[in-house]
Design a protein around this motif. Sequence first.
Motif, PDB file in Angstrom:
ATOM      1  N   THR A 432      56.066 -40.255  -3.428  1.00  0.00           N
ATOM      2  CA  THR A 432      55.184 -41.263  -2.843  1.00  0.00           C
ATOM      3  C   THR A 432      55.985 -42.139  -1.876  1.00  0.00           C
ATOM      4  OG1 THR A 432      55.621 -42.951  -4.524  1.00  0.00           O
ATOM      5  CG2 THR A 432      53.900 -41.312  -5.016  1.00  0.00           C
ATOM      6  N   TRP A 433      55.342 -43.126  -1.283  1.00  0.00           N
ATOM      7  CA  TRP A 433      56.007 -44.002  -0.311  1.00  0.00           C
ATOM      8  C   TRP A 433      57.111 -44.841  -0.941  1.00  0.00           C
ATOM      9  CZ3 TRP A 433      55.820 -49.401  -0.613  1.00  0.00           C
ATOM     10  CH2 TRP A 433      54.944 -49.928  -1.563  1.00  0.00           C
ATOM     11  N   THR A 434      57.069 -45.023  -2.262  1.00  0.00           N
ATOM     12  CA  THR A 434      58.114 -45.794  -2.940  1.00  0.00           C
ATOM     13  C   THR A 434      59.297 -44.928  -3.350  1.00  0.00           C
ATOM     14  OG1 THR A 434      57.129 -45.459  -5.124  1.00  0.00           O
ATOM     15  CG2 THR A 434      56.404 -47.394  -3.872  1.00  0.00           C
ATOM     16  N   GLY A 435      59.206 -43.621  -3.157  1.00  0.00           N
ATOM     17  CA  GLY A 435      60.267 -42.713  -3.586  1.00  0.00           C
ATOM     18  C   GLY A 435      60.037 -42.129  -4.966  1.00  0.00           C
ATOM     19  N   ARG A 436      58.948 -42.518  -5.624  1.00  0.00           N
ATOM     20  CA  ARG A 436      58.636 -41.981  -6.948  1.00  0.00           C
ATOM     21  C   ARG A 436      58.086 -40.556  -6.819  1.00  0.00           C
ATOM     22  NH1 ARG A 436      57.443 -45.796 -11.177  1.00  0.00           N
ATOM     23  NH2 ARG A 436      55.506 -44.680 -11.651  1.00  0.00           N
ATOM     24  N   TYR A 437      58.237 -39.788  -7.901  1.00  0.00           N
ATOM     25  CA  TYR A 437      57.777 -38.400  -7.907  1.00  0.00           C
ATOM     26  C   TYR A 437      56.268 -38.341  -8.170  1.00  0.00           C
ATOM     27  CZ  TYR A 437      62.689 -37.006  -8.259  1.00  0.00           C
ATOM     28  OH  TYR A 437      64.033 -36.824  -8.020  1.00  0.00           O
ATOM     29  N   LEU A 438      55.650 -37.270  -7.683  1.00  0.00           N
ATOM     30  CA  LEU A 438      54.282 -36.957  -8.056  1.00  0.00           C
ATOM     31  C   LEU A 438      54.318 -35.864  -9.112  1.00  0.00           C
ATOM     32  CD1 LEU A 438      52.263 -37.006  -4.709  1.00  0.00           C
ATOM     33  CD2 LEU A 438      52.099 -38.600  -6.621  1.00  0.00           C
TER      34      LEU A 438
END
Length: 469
Positions: A432-438
């Motif tokens: 995502t835009w925060t660098g978190r995984y989907l």
Amino acid sequence: MRGHIICSGFALILIVVFLKFSSHGRCSYNDKYKSLVRSHPSWGIRREIMERHKNLVFFYKTLLGIKFTTPEEVDVLRFMEPEMDLQVPVDRSEASGTLTCKDLSHVTEIDYIGSGFTKIVLKGILVNGKTVALKSIHAEGNDMKSCVDRYGDRGGCHRLATYKLQKEIALLQILRCPGIIQLHGQCYDNSVASDIRVTAMLELGSPLEMIQLLQTPWEERFKICLELVQLLHYLAHSPIGSVALLDFQPRQFVLVNGSLKVTDMDDATSDELPCQADADCALTFPARTFAVQCSVTGACTGSNEKRNLYNAYRFFFTYLLPHASPPALRPLLQEIMNATGDLRFGINETLKAFEDVLDLYKSGMNHSQSHALKDYTVLQGFRINETDEDFSCWPSYSYQGCLLSVHDPTEAAELCNSRPHCRNFVIGQQRTWTGRYLASFTKNSAQLVPDESSCVYMKRSSNSENFTG
């Protein structure tokens, strides 16, 4: 035509100078100036035109670095305006990429997008295939209709409305921020003097639909609010001072590639409320009234910033921030809601609070202390071929499945354990835009598909189930 304009302008300057220095005149320059103007037919609409011209001259001065040394010079421009062509200057710093009337003449596949009180917006495709928004005066809009009803002067009313669009074009050249719609160019057509046509060519966005936003994951709603706060921070410290968006409504914003941008700037102002006492500085909203101090300069200093911030609270934060937010963030979000709702925070403090929330969210919020991952077996280099029989969840990044944002596999395991149908989850490289995984959550593992960039996490209790690879 322009020769006549120049001669008329020169003659007018001589008249003004004569009136100012005439030995037998007892009135001041301003008195004679006002008398001269008010004797002209259609004084009402001319007065409005001159006021808008005065505001536009200010933006031109900022854009071009022009300095008018005396009030008389500005007044002469104001008086001459109805006989003048006043074109928004092109920003030469980006002249190589600026669209002009020539580009507009080759636009194809023009289609209607929407219209407002003053303007109409179309979309079209340039020769290079790029789609742009085309903003111009809505000849049949309510602004024109009410003006014609009031003054009976369609040409004057069109010019009055055109000034609003010209002001917007000037502002878009002065104010440079990711949260403000990008101006690609303009077309100023004065071939018919009585009906000057101005078209702004802008980047194309999609309307901001609050109902749809409420159905998106919290992380995306937080992004919208953060981008709004960053925009308001810029406006509070802009090159022309603190700028207020007087018509602050969700409909004035669009999404461009998922990012929030304000698209309507004609009602923006850098003038703080004038005052003689603190009582003149009350900011009144439907449910609240706030006190602002009157400065020694006779302005309600900070009123623009406070107006923007409270409108952001009541139109955006209230609906988008608390709803389905991560539990670990709720105390910080509640403090933001309380502080902006009471205007205890200024825009600097609000931006800092949002950045703190973002940092905590990116950190994983202590999920690393959980032992939920021990219940799962890891299959490297595979993903699950999802089927229509699998389950969906809310709020999901995919309407056809359960796709959620996670900091790491541990958080994904916690989320899977909290959903009765979930037996497995897959983490790939998509972020995502925060660098978190989907992470994709499923209840079936009937078919594993080789995928070097993904990992499948299966609950140990489900390992005995049959699956094919």
